[in-house]
Design a protein around this motif. Structure first.
Motif, PDB file in Angstrom:
ATOM      1  N   HIS A  61       0.836  -1.197   0.000  1.00  0.00           N
ATOM      2  CA  HIS A  61       0.000   0.000   0.000  1.00  0.00           C
ATOM      3  C   HIS A  61       0.876   1.254   0.000  1.00  0.00           C
ATOM      4  O   HIS A  61       1.689   1.450   0.902  1.00  0.00           O
ATOM      5  CB  HIS A  61      -0.910   0.011   1.220  1.00  0.00           C
ATOM      6  CG  HIS A  61      -1.688  -1.256   1.407  1.00  0.00           C
ATOM      7  ND1 HIS A  61      -2.768  -1.576   0.623  1.00  0.00           N
ATOM      8  CD2 HIS A  61      -1.505  -2.297   2.271  1.00  0.00           C
ATOM      9  CE1 HIS A  61      -3.254  -2.751   1.010  1.00  0.00           C
ATOM     10  NE2 HIS A  61      -2.501  -3.205   1.994  1.00  0.00           N
ATOM     11  N   LEU A  62       0.685   2.097  -0.979  1.00  0.00           N
ATOM     12  CA  LEU A  62       1.371   3.388  -1.065  1.00  0.00           C
ATOM     13  C   LEU A  62       0.336   4.474  -0.803  1.00  0.00           C
ATOM     14  O   LEU A  62      -0.678   4.546  -1.492  1.00  0.00           O
ATOM     15  CB  LEU A  62       2.000   3.544  -2.451  1.00  0.00           C
ATOM     16  CG  LEU A  62       2.953   4.717  -2.703  1.00  0.00           C
ATOM     17  CD1 LEU A  62       3.751   4.458  -3.993  1.00  0.00           C
ATOM     18  CD2 LEU A  62       2.236   6.046  -2.823  1.00  0.00           C
ATOM     19  N   SER A  63       0.600   5.294   0.185  1.00  0.00           N
ATOM     20  CA  SER A  63      -0.336   6.374   0.508  1.00  0.00           C
ATOM     21  C   SER A  63       0.460   7.640   0.793  1.00  0.00           C
ATOM     22  O   SER A  63       1.686   7.639   0.795  1.00  0.00           O
ATOM     23  CB  SER A  63      -1.189   6.004   1.724  1.00  0.00           C
ATOM     24  OG  SER A  63      -0.374   5.757   2.857  1.00  0.00           O
ATOM     25  N   ALA A  64      -0.263   8.722   1.024  1.00  0.00           N
ATOM     26  CA  ALA A  64       0.423   9.990   1.293  1.00  0.00           C
ATOM     27  C   ALA A  64       1.105   9.977   2.654  1.00  0.00           C
ATOM     28  O   ALA A  64       2.286  10.308   2.782  1.00  0.00           O
ATOM     29  CB  ALA A  64      -0.563  11.151   1.208  1.00  0.00           C
ATOM     30  N   TYR A  65       0.351   9.562   3.696  1.00  0.00           N
ATOM     31  CA  TYR A  65       0.862   9.678   5.068  1.00  0.00           C
ATOM     32  C   TYR A  65       0.799   8.365   5.848  1.00  0.00           C
ATOM     33  O   TYR A  65       1.054   8.356   7.048  1.00  0.00           O
ATOM     34  CB  TYR A  65       0.075  10.740   5.823  1.00  0.00           C
ATOM     35  CG  TYR A  65       0.205  12.131   5.239  1.00  0.00           C
ATOM     36  CD1 TYR A  65       1.335  12.911   5.486  1.00  0.00           C
ATOM     37  CD2 TYR A  65      -0.788  12.660   4.424  1.00  0.00           C
ATOM     38  CE1 TYR A  65       1.462  14.181   4.959  1.00  0.00           C
ATOM     39  CE2 TYR A  65      -0.667  13.939   3.885  1.00  0.00           C
ATOM     40  CZ  TYR A  65       0.463  14.690   4.158  1.00  0.00           C
ATOM     41  OH  TYR A  65       0.584  15.949   3.620  1.00  0.00           O
ATOM     42  N   GLY A  66       0.488   7.263   5.183  1.00  0.00           N
ATOM     43  CA  GLY A  66       0.397   5.986   5.867  1.00  0.00           C
ATOM     44  C   GLY A  66      -1.035   5.581   6.148  1.00  0.00           C
ATOM     45  O   GLY A  66      -1.962   6.392   6.068  1.00  0.00           O
ATOM     46  N   ARG A  67      -1.223   4.299   6.494  1.00  0.00           N
ATOM     47  CA  ARG A  67      -2.568   3.781   6.754  1.00  0.00           C
ATOM     48  C   ARG A  67      -2.943   3.838   8.229  1.00  0.00           C
ATOM     49  O   ARG A  67      -4.034   3.406   8.610  1.00  0.00           O
ATOM     50  CB  ARG A  67      -2.689   2.343   6.257  1.00  0.00           C
ATOM     51  CG  ARG A  67      -2.730   2.227   4.747  1.00  0.00           C
ATOM     52  CD  ARG A  67      -3.139   0.831   4.287  1.00  0.00           C
ATOM     53  NE  ARG A  67      -2.299  -0.203   4.855  1.00  0.00           N
ATOM     54  CZ  ARG A  67      -2.759  -1.259   5.508  1.00  0.00           C
ATOM     55  NH1 ARG A  67      -4.054  -1.408   5.729  1.00  0.00           N
ATOM     56  NH2 ARG A  67      -1.921  -2.155   5.978  1.00  0.00           N
ATOM     57  N   ASP A  68      -2.038   4.309   9.068  1.00  0.00           N
ATOM     58  CA  ASP A  68      -2.384   4.510  10.476  1.00  0.00           C
ATOM     59  C   ASP A  68      -1.950   5.918  10.876  1.00  0.00           C
ATOM     60  O   ASP A  68      -1.334   6.634  10.103  1.00  0.00           O
ATOM     61  CB  ASP A  68      -1.735   3.451  11.366  1.00  0.00           C
ATOM     62  CG  ASP A  68      -0.221   3.385  11.177  1.00  0.00           C
ATOM     63  OD1 ASP A  68       0.346   4.274  10.498  1.00  0.00           O
ATOM     64  OD2 ASP A  68       0.398   2.431  11.680  1.00  0.00           O
ATOM     65  N   GLY A  69      -2.296   6.315  12.072  1.00  0.00           N
ATOM     66  CA  GLY A  69      -1.927   7.648  12.518  1.00  0.00           C
ATOM     67  C   GLY A  69      -2.991   8.681  12.204  1.00  0.00           C
ATOM     68  O   GLY A  69      -3.988   8.418  11.526  1.00  0.00           O
ATOM     69  N   SER A  70      -2.752   9.890  12.670  1.00  0.00           N
ATOM     70  CA  SER A  70      -3.758  10.943  12.598  1.00  0.00           C
ATOM     71  C   SER A  70      -4.001  11.455  11.181  1.00  0.00           C
ATOM     72  O   SER A  70      -4.992  12.148  10.943  1.00  0.00           O
ATOM     73  CB  SER A  70      -3.348  12.113  13.502  1.00  0.00           C
ATOM     74  OG  SER A  70      -2.090  12.647  13.085  1.00  0.00           O
ATOM     75  N   ARG A  71      -3.112  11.145  10.234  1.00  0.00           N
ATOM     76  CA  ARG A  71      -3.269  11.667   8.875  1.00  0.00           C
ATOM     77  C   ARG A  71      -3.697  10.603   7.864  1.00  0.00           C
ATOM     78  O   ARG A  71      -3.605  10.823   6.670  1.00  0.00           O
ATOM     79  CB  ARG A  71      -1.962  12.291   8.395  1.00  0.00           C
ATOM     80  CG  ARG A  71      -1.486  13.487   9.193  1.00  0.00           C
ATOM     81  CD  ARG A  71      -0.301  14.125   8.496  1.00  0.00           C
ATOM     82  NE  ARG A  71       0.295  15.204   9.266  1.00  0.00           N
ATOM     83  CZ  ARG A  71       1.322  15.939   8.845  1.00  0.00           C
ATOM     84  NH1 ARG A  71       1.859  15.699   7.659  1.00  0.00           N
ATOM     85  NH2 ARG A  71       1.816  16.905   9.595  1.00  0.00           N
ATOM     86  N   GLN A  72      -4.156   9.457   8.316  1.00  0.00           N
ATOM     87  CA  GLN A  72      -4.437   8.373   7.392  1.00  0.00           C
ATOM     88  C   GLN A  72      -5.458   8.738   6.313  1.00  0.00           C
ATOM     89  O   GLN A  72      -5.415   8.212   5.202  1.00  0.00           O
ATOM     90  CB  GLN A  72      -4.895   7.120   8.141  1.00  0.00           C
ATOM     91  CG  GLN A  72      -6.237   7.273   8.828  1.00  0.00           C
ATOM     92  CD  GLN A  72      -6.751   5.964   9.405  1.00  0.00           C
ATOM     93  OE1 GLN A  72      -7.720   5.936  10.138  1.00  0.00           O
ATOM     94  NE2 GLN A  72      -6.114   4.861   9.077  1.00  0.00           N
ATOM     95  N   SER A  73      -6.354   9.655   6.613  1.00  0.00           N
ATOM     96  CA  SER A  73      -7.395  10.013   5.644  1.00  0.00           C
ATOM     97  C   SER A  73      -7.029  11.240   4.814  1.00  0.00           C
ATOM     98  O   SER A  73      -7.813  11.689   3.991  1.00  0.00           O
ATOM     99  CB  SER A  73      -8.718  10.275   6.367  1.00  0.00           C
ATOM    100  OG  SER A  73      -8.615  11.399   7.233  1.00  0.00           O
ATOM    101  N   TRP A  74      -5.834  11.779   5.022  1.00  0.00           N
ATOM    102  CA  TRP A  74      -5.440  12.993   4.300  1.00  0.00           C
ATOM    103  C   TRP A  74      -4.992  12.660   2.874  1.00  0.00           C
ATOM    104  O   TRP A  74      -4.209  11.726   2.667  1.00  0.00           O
ATOM    105  CB  TRP A  74      -4.284  13.682   5.002  1.00  0.00           C
ATOM    106  CG  TRP A  74      -4.599  14.359   6.291  1.00  0.00           C
ATOM    107  CD1 TRP A  74      -5.663  14.141   7.119  1.00  0.00           C
ATOM    108  CD2 TRP A  74      -3.788  15.359   6.929  1.00  0.00           C
ATOM    109  NE1 TRP A  74      -5.577  14.941   8.228  1.00  0.00           N
ATOM    110  CE2 TRP A  74      -4.443  15.696   8.138  1.00  0.00           C
ATOM    111  CE3 TRP A  74      -2.599  15.986   6.607  1.00  0.00           C
ATOM    112  CZ2 TRP A  74      -3.933  16.648   9.013  1.00  0.00           C
ATOM    113  CZ3 TRP A  74      -2.076  16.934   7.479  1.00  0.00           C
ATOM    114  CH2 TRP A  74      -2.743  17.268   8.666  1.00  0.00           C
ATOM    115  N   PRO A  75      -5.439  13.447   1.897  1.00  0.00           N
ATOM    116  CA  PRO A  75      -4.811  13.359   0.579  1.00  0.00           C
ATOM    117  C   PRO A  75      -3.461  14.065   0.619  1.00  0.00           C
ATOM    118  O   PRO A  75      -3.204  14.880   1.515  1.00  0.00           O
ATOM    119  CB  PRO A  75      -5.793  14.113  -0.326  1.00  0.00           C
ATOM    120  CG  PRO A  75      -6.425  15.125   0.589  1.00  0.00           C
ATOM    121  CD  PRO A  75      -6.504  14.460   1.947  1.00  0.00           C
ATOM    122  N   GLY A  76      -2.602  13.753  -0.313  1.00  0.00           N
ATOM    123  CA  GLY A  76      -1.296  14.414  -0.326  1.00  0.00           C
ATOM    124  C   GLY A  76      -0.568  14.172  -1.628  1.00  0.00           C
ATOM    125  O   GLY A  76      -0.812  13.175  -2.313  1.00  0.00           O
TER     126      GLY A  76
END
Length: 394
Positions: free
Chosen positions: A124-139
């Motif tokens: 899984h590649l995401s902007a800020y990771g799949r856990d933590g306070s920014r998991q739902s942030w686009p980036g």
């Protein structure tokens, strides 16, 4: 046989970072099945201009998606989910680059797919990771460059913060994700069990701070910008003016410094106390720059390259056109030509992998180009395929 022949990857990907990474896998022979939703026109990068090759296709999309297959599939549709599980049963891995909170919602994690294939690896590649306070942030790339401190390291000291000219965070993260996926597949073949693997734009951007980060974390040294795009602590390792432009010098060792002095007919500089070692030269960087400009201004860049190359590390400073027309780039086979149905002789920068045989050269797929073929391979008949299309599951 290409190195990754026989490896099947499902790619739930959009735009840049994920497609860049999975393109490496496709170039090396993996079967990369790009899963797109027909509603909305598939991957958003199909609509990125300014140059297009028919509807839903363009230069931008081609540069990131060659050698892949396209399957249209609605992952939220019950019948689409059924197709996904059948595909997962045949796949080695899944690579996606959705927002951090999306993989679990769409059921494309290991937990969601292991019932179909306990050996599948989900990267899984995401902007800020799949856990933590920014998991739902686009980036996006540029945001990471800013927050990770890259802009404070790029450009001239008296200029504004400057980003890298290319989307280097996207490219690095995509490549890192592809590496993680291959590592997971090797483990799964050894153990019989897959797993989830996570890579984020933010983490990769921070990781690439590398040795300046070590300096700060241990000694509280804040690295800044050096004049002439120079190395922060080695001089001369920077741009120098020539009679007709610029040359980049990198005297990274004491021996290279001494060779440079000889090649520019200034052997006297070697014995001057103010330039005797790295620390001395760094302390008098501006003075040294003036001396080098005076010497390099006596010849053109081409003349200096002829004089220095192979002895002192140096290089020209090209614009993009010059870089792509560089005879050495062409000698290296740096341009790959594709037979695109809408533009014969379509050209892209070739893969950097050199394996002793030609890599595949297939254009990026049309939206859903391989849907019917892949469904037939999964055992769906023509009536089944027609039904799935009528239900808008594919």
């Amino acid at each position: 046989m290409l190195p990754l022949a026989g490896v099947r990857i499902l790619a739930v990907e959009v735009y840049g970072a994920g497609p860049f990474g999975s393109a490496h896998l496709a170039d090396l022979g993996a079967e990369v099945i790009k899963i797109e939703q027909r509603a909305g026109g598939g991957d958003v990068s199909r609509a990125v201009g300014p140059y297009f090759l028919g509807e839903g296709d363009g230069h931008f999309f081609q540069s990131l998606n060659r050698n892949k297959k396209s399957l249209t599939l609605d992952l939220k549709h019950p019948q689409g989910r059924e197709v996904l599980l059948k595909l997962a049963a045949t796949a080695d891995g899944l690579m996606g680059n959705l927002r951090g909170d999306q993989p679990e919602k769409l059921g494309i994690t290991y937990a969601g797919l292991a019932s179909a294939n306990p050996k599948i690896v989900c990267a899984h590649l995401s902007a800020y990771g799949r856990d933590g306070s920014r998991q739902s942030w686009p980036g996006y790339d540029y945001l990471m460059q800013g927050e990770a401190g890259w802009l404070s390291l790029t450009g001239e000291p008296d200029g504004p913060p400057s980003r890298m000219g290319l989307s280097v965070v996207d490219y690095s993260t995509g490549t890192t994700c592809a590496l993680a996926l291959l590592a997971g597949i090797l483990e799964a073949r050894r153990t019989g069990r897959g797993r989830d693997l996570d890579v984020s734009l933010y983490d990769v951007a921070m990781h690439q701070l590398n040795y300046p980060a070590a300096w700060y974390l241990n000694e509280k040294l804040v690295t800044g910008r050096a004049p002439r795009s120079g190395h922060p602590f080695i001089a001369p390792s920077q741009l120098c003016r020539t009679r007709d432009g610029w040359i980049f010098l990198m005297a990274q060792t004491q021996r290279f410094w001494e060779l440079l002095c000889e090649k520019i007919d200034r052997a006297d500089l070697k014995s001057k106390p103010e330039f005797r070692d790295f620390a001395a030269r760094r302390g008098r960087r501006d003075e040294l720059t003036g001396i080098l400009d005076a010497e390099f201004g006596k010849r053109t860049t081409a003349e200096w390259l002829e004089r220095l190359r192979g002895t002192v590390p140096c290089g020209p400073v090209f614009d993009m056109a010059e870089a792509l027309e560089n005879p050495y780039f062409l000698e290296r086979g740096g341009v790959q030509v594709f037979d695109h149905p809408d533009k014969p002789g379509f050209k892209l920068v070739a893969s950097p992998f050199r394996i002793g045989e030609p890599l595949p050269a297939r254009p990026a797929p049309k939206l859903g180009e391989h849907t019917d073929e892949l469904l037939r391979d999964l055992g769906y008949g023509e009536a089944d395929i027609a039904r799935l299309k009528a239900q808008k599951a594919v």
